[in-house]
Write an enzyme that holds these catalytic residues in place. Sequence first.
Site, PDB file in Angstrom:
ATOM      1  CG  HIS A   1      -1.981  -1.108   1.095  1.00  0.00           C
ATOM      2  ND1 HIS A   1      -2.290  -1.962   2.125  1.00  0.00           N
ATOM      3  CD2 HIS A   1      -2.759  -1.469   0.040  1.00  0.00           C
ATOM      4  CE1 HIS A   1      -3.227  -2.815   1.703  1.00  0.00           C
ATOM      5  NE2 HIS A   1      -3.535  -2.530   0.449  1.00  0.00           N
TER       6      HIS A   1
ATOM      7  CD  GLU B   1      -0.212   0.160   4.341  1.00  0.00           C
ATOM      8  OE1 GLU B   1       0.516  -0.834   4.183  1.00  0.00           O
ATOM      9  OE2 GLU B   1      -1.459   0.111   4.328  1.00  0.00           O
TER      10      GLU B   1
ATOM     11  NE  ARG C   1      -6.372   0.188   0.685  1.00  0.00           N
ATOM     12  CZ  ARG C   1      -6.097  -0.594   1.728  1.00  0.00           C
ATOM     13  NH1 ARG C   1      -5.338  -0.144   2.704  1.00  0.00           N
ATOM     14  NH2 ARG C   1      -6.561  -1.818   1.800  1.00  0.00           N
TER      15      ARG C   1
ATOM     16  CD  GLU D   1      -1.639  -3.923   8.807  1.00  0.00           C
ATOM     17  OE1 GLU D   1      -1.158  -2.782   8.647  1.00  0.00           O
ATOM     18  OE2 GLU D   1      -2.412  -4.446   7.991  1.00  0.00           O
TER      19      GLU D   1
END
Length: 416
Positions: free
Chosen positions: A175, A178, A233, A377
Site C-alpha cells: 500500500h 504506508e 493506497r 502491521e
Amino acid sequence: MLAFLILVTVALASSHHAEDFEGNKVFRVSVEDENHMTLMHELASISELDFWKPDSVAQIKPHTTVDFRVKAEDVLTVEDFLEHNELHYEVLINNLRSAMDAQFDSHSRAAGHSYTKYNNWETIEAWTKEIAAQNPSLISRSVIGTTFEGRSMYLLKVGKASSNKPAVFIDCGFHAREWISPAFCQWFVKEAVRTYGQEAQMTKLLDKLDFYVLPVFNVDGYVYSWTKSRMWRKTRSSRTGSSCRGVDPNRNFKAGWCETGASKDPCSDTYCGPTAESEKETKALTNFIQKNLSSIKAYLTVHSYSQLLLYPYSYSYKLPSNNAELNSVVKAAANELASLYGTKYKYGPGASTIYLAAGGSDDWAYDQGIKYSFTFELRDTGRYGFLLPESQIQATSEETLLAVKYIANYVLEHLY
Ligand SMILES: [Zn+2]
C-alpha cells in the site's frame, strides 16, 4: 477568451501539483453497537471519508474504533453529524498538512539515500543497485516484473551463496501510503550485510537461508504518494469504463478473491480489481513465488499501521491446519519485538483478530503450501497513522527486525 485560456492554464498547472491536504482532519470514532455501525454507514454515504482503520466502511465491527480522514470542506458536516448523533470521537490529527510536514523530522540534512529517512523511489532504485554492487558475496539483484507504468520491480536475494537453500520471502510497500514499510525492508537488508560475520544469529541465518526482499511492491503507487497524493493506497492501473484508477493489491490475490471485505467498485480504496491477479505487480509476485515454491518456506508481508502480527486466514474465519503452531510463533515473535522498546502487538488469525478481507497475499501464499505466512502491521496505533515521523524509523525497524529474525530462525529449525 483570454480569461478562459488563463483559467484553463491555471487548472492544468495546478493538476500537476501535489494535493496539499490543508485542513484535513483524522477522526477516531468509537463504534459500540449496531446502531453506531449504521450511523457510520450513513456518514460515509453523505461525506467522502478516507478510511484508515479499518480499510473500508464495510469492515467496521462493533466494539472497535474507526479512524478516517475528512477533507477540509467536510469537517464541519462530519463534526455536526458525530455530535448530533452522540458518537464518541477524538481528533487524531488536527491538520493533515502539518502532520505531513512533521514526518520529515530526522534533521538529517544528507541528500540522497538514508536509512533513517523516507526515500523516494529514484533513491531506493539507485540504492538496490549500490547495495548489491557493494556486497556481491551476499546480495544479488534481479527484476521480477514491471509495473503498470513500466517501472522495474527489484528483488534483492540476500544470503551466502550455496546450493539448495531454503528461503524466506519478504515484501514491503503493498500500500503506497504506508511509507514505514519500504523503510523497514531497506533497514533489514542493511542490517543483514552489516551484522553478517559479526552477530551469531544473523550469520547463521544468512549461511543457511536466503532472504528474498522486495523493497517496494507497488512502485507506481509509491511514486504517486510522493509526487501527487500522500494518501494514495492502490496501484495506478486504469481500465475502460471507469475514470478511477488503481486496484487494492492486497485484495487482488486468488484467495477467496472479492468474496468479502473487498469492493467491486473501481473507485473504492479496497477495489479487488476486474479479475484476480489483474495487476501486473500481483502477477509478477505470484509468478516468482510459484517458480520458487520448492525453496520458499516462509512469506512475510509488511504493512502499517496498527501493530499487529497476523497469519491466515483473512478471507474466512476458518483456521489454518497449523493454527496452534502459528499462534505460538506470532506470540513469541511479538514478545521478541516488545523486548526492545515495549511496543505491544496484537496477534492471531486475520479474520478474527481484525476483520474479514479476501484476496490478500498472505492467504494466497499459505494456500500455495507456504506453511509460515505472516502479515506485519507496523507502528503506530493511530497517533500518526500513515504519517509516522522519520525519527521513529530506526526504533520501528530495530524492533521489527527482532521479530523477523525470530520467525526466520524458527523456520530454519522447522524445515519441511
Ligand atoms: Zn497495507
